[in-house]
Design an enzyme around this catalytic site. Structure first.
Site, PDB file in Angstrom:
ATOM      1  N   TRP A  23      15.135  -1.682   5.256  1.00  0.00           N
ATOM      2  CA  TRP A  23      14.253  -0.913   4.392  1.00  0.00           C
ATOM      3  C   TRP A  23      14.850   0.480   4.196  1.00  0.00           C
ATOM      4  O   TRP A  23      15.343   1.064   5.152  1.00  0.00           O
ATOM      5  CB  TRP A  23      12.863  -0.815   5.031  1.00  0.00           C
ATOM      6  CG  TRP A  23      11.813  -0.346   4.089  1.00  0.00           C
ATOM      7  CD1 TRP A  23      11.288   0.905   4.017  1.00  0.00           C
ATOM      8  CD2 TRP A  23      11.150  -1.116   3.101  1.00  0.00           C
ATOM      9  NE1 TRP A  23      10.351   0.966   3.043  1.00  0.00           N
ATOM     10  CE2 TRP A  23      10.243  -0.276   2.446  1.00  0.00           C
ATOM     11  CE3 TRP A  23      11.257  -2.449   2.696  1.00  0.00           C
ATOM     12  CZ2 TRP A  23       9.424  -0.711   1.416  1.00  0.00           C
ATOM     13  CZ3 TRP A  23      10.452  -2.877   1.672  1.00  0.00           C
ATOM     14  CH2 TRP A  23       9.544  -2.025   1.045  1.00  0.00           C
ATOM     15  N   ALA A  57      11.482  -0.915  10.052  1.00  0.00           N
ATOM     16  CA  ALA A  57      11.343  -0.212  11.328  1.00  0.00           C
ATOM     17  C   ALA A  57      10.360  -0.920  12.266  1.00  0.00           C
ATOM     18  O   ALA A  57      10.530  -0.894  13.479  1.00  0.00           O
ATOM     19  CB  ALA A  57      10.905   1.234  11.083  1.00  0.00           C
ATOM     20  N   GLU A  59      10.050  -3.947  12.954  1.00  0.00           N
ATOM     21  CA  GLU A  59      10.680  -5.036  13.698  1.00  0.00           C
ATOM     22  C   GLU A  59      11.679  -4.555  14.757  1.00  0.00           C
ATOM     23  O   GLU A  59      12.139  -5.340  15.583  1.00  0.00           O
ATOM     24  CB  GLU A  59      11.379  -5.992  12.729  1.00  0.00           C
ATOM     25  CG  GLU A  59      10.432  -6.784  11.853  1.00  0.00           C
ATOM     26  CD  GLU A  59       9.849  -6.000  10.678  1.00  0.00           C
ATOM     27  OE1 GLU A  59       8.797  -6.400  10.176  1.00  0.00           O
ATOM     28  OE2 GLU A  59      10.456  -4.983  10.263  1.00  0.00           O
ATOM     29  N   CYS A  81      14.254   4.244   8.602  1.00  0.00           N
ATOM     30  CA  CYS A  81      13.736   5.341   7.794  1.00  0.00           C
ATOM     31  C   CYS A  81      12.355   4.982   7.282  1.00  0.00           C
ATOM     32  O   CYS A  81      12.193   3.994   6.568  1.00  0.00           O
ATOM     33  CB  CYS A  81      14.686   5.630   6.630  1.00  0.00           C
ATOM     34  SG  CYS A  81      14.102   6.950   5.549  1.00  0.00           S
ATOM     35  N   ASP A  86       1.227   7.211   0.228  1.00  0.00           N
ATOM     36  CA  ASP A  86      -0.149   7.614  -0.076  1.00  0.00           C
ATOM     37  C   ASP A  86      -1.176   7.041   0.896  1.00  0.00           C
ATOM     38  O   ASP A  86      -2.359   7.338   0.781  1.00  0.00           O
ATOM     39  CB  ASP A  86      -0.514   7.159  -1.496  1.00  0.00           C
ATOM     40  CG  ASP A  86       0.334   7.853  -2.547  1.00  0.00           C
ATOM     41  OD1 ASP A  86       0.768   8.996  -2.297  1.00  0.00           O
ATOM     42  OD2 ASP A  86       0.574   7.243  -3.597  1.00  0.00           O
ATOM     43  N   THR A  87      -0.741   6.215   1.844  1.00  0.00           N
ATOM     44  CA  THR A  87      -1.673   5.595   2.787  1.00  0.00           C
ATOM     45  C   THR A  87      -1.268   5.930   4.211  1.00  0.00           C
ATOM     46  O   THR A  87      -0.234   6.534   4.462  1.00  0.00           O
ATOM     47  CB  THR A  87      -1.679   4.059   2.617  1.00  0.00           C
ATOM     48  OG1 THR A  87      -0.409   3.553   3.059  1.00  0.00           O
ATOM     49  CG2 THR A  87      -1.927   3.662   1.169  1.00  0.00           C
ATOM     50  N   HIS A  89      -0.236   3.868   6.324  1.00  0.00           N
ATOM     51  CA  HIS A  89       0.772   2.901   6.774  1.00  0.00           C
ATOM     52  C   HIS A  89       1.949   3.604   7.452  1.00  0.00           C
ATOM     53  O   HIS A  89       2.475   3.135   8.462  1.00  0.00           O
ATOM     54  CB  HIS A  89       1.256   2.077   5.575  1.00  0.00           C
ATOM     55  CG  HIS A  89       2.238   1.011   5.933  1.00  0.00           C
ATOM     56  ND1 HIS A  89       1.879  -0.122   6.633  1.00  0.00           N
ATOM     57  CD2 HIS A  89       3.558   0.900   5.691  1.00  0.00           C
ATOM     58  CE1 HIS A  89       2.942  -0.877   6.817  1.00  0.00           C
ATOM     59  NE2 HIS A  89       3.977  -0.281   6.248  1.00  0.00           N
TER      60      HIS A  89
END
Length: 155
Positions: A23, A57, A59, A81, A86-87, A89
């Site tokens: 990611w 990240a 995992e 990274c 906006d959440t 998470h």
């Protein structure tokens, strides 16, 4: 009182693993390159470095635990990274990844270096992946080398 401090000398046959999230690949690829360069510059043969790619990240701790339990690596360097969105998470992933990596290190005794960037903006990540703030992958690899040496010296 004795002073214990690690340096960058390697024990014979030491192997390292770089665990990296796919990611935000542009950032994590730069972190991996920095870590590999640091290890090579400090005498770690390329054949003694395993690179394991994971989806994100989140995992990293699971793979770190598996590798640490197997006992084949002197240290693990976790790179990733996480960029705030906006959440909430972001907080879950960044905080629990860091907690999981620390748990693996404490539970197994294998140094697990946390080179997972948790940043506000993508530009902040770029600055830490070879930009104005250096390369955190390189810094994590340097810390891994020092920790391996230090742990060998401690009573």
């Amino acid at each position: 009182m004795p002073l214990y401090e690690g340096d960058l000398r390697l024990p014979a046959g030491a192997r390292f693993a770089i665990l990296a999230s796919r990611w935000n690949a542009r950032i994590t690829d730069a972190l991996v390159a920095g870590a590999r360069r640091c290890l090579a510059d400090n005498g770690v043969p390329e054949a003694a470095v395993d690179v394991v790619r994971v989806p994100g990240a989140w995992e990293l701790p699971m793979v770190a635990r598996r590798l640490a339990a197997a006992g084949g690596h002197a240290a693990l360097i976790a790179l990733g990274c996480v960029v705030r969105g906006d959440t909430r998470h972001y907080e879950h992933v960044a905080d629990l990844c860091a907690e999981g990596l620390m748990r693996v290190a404490l539970d197994t005794g294998v140094p697990v270096l946390n080179g997972v960037l948790a940043v506000e903006r993508f530009e902040d990540a770029e600055a830490r992946a070879g930009g104005s703030h250096g390369n955190k992958g390189e810094e994590a690899a340097m810390a891994a080398l020092e920790m391996v040496n230090l742990l060998e010296r401690l009573p």
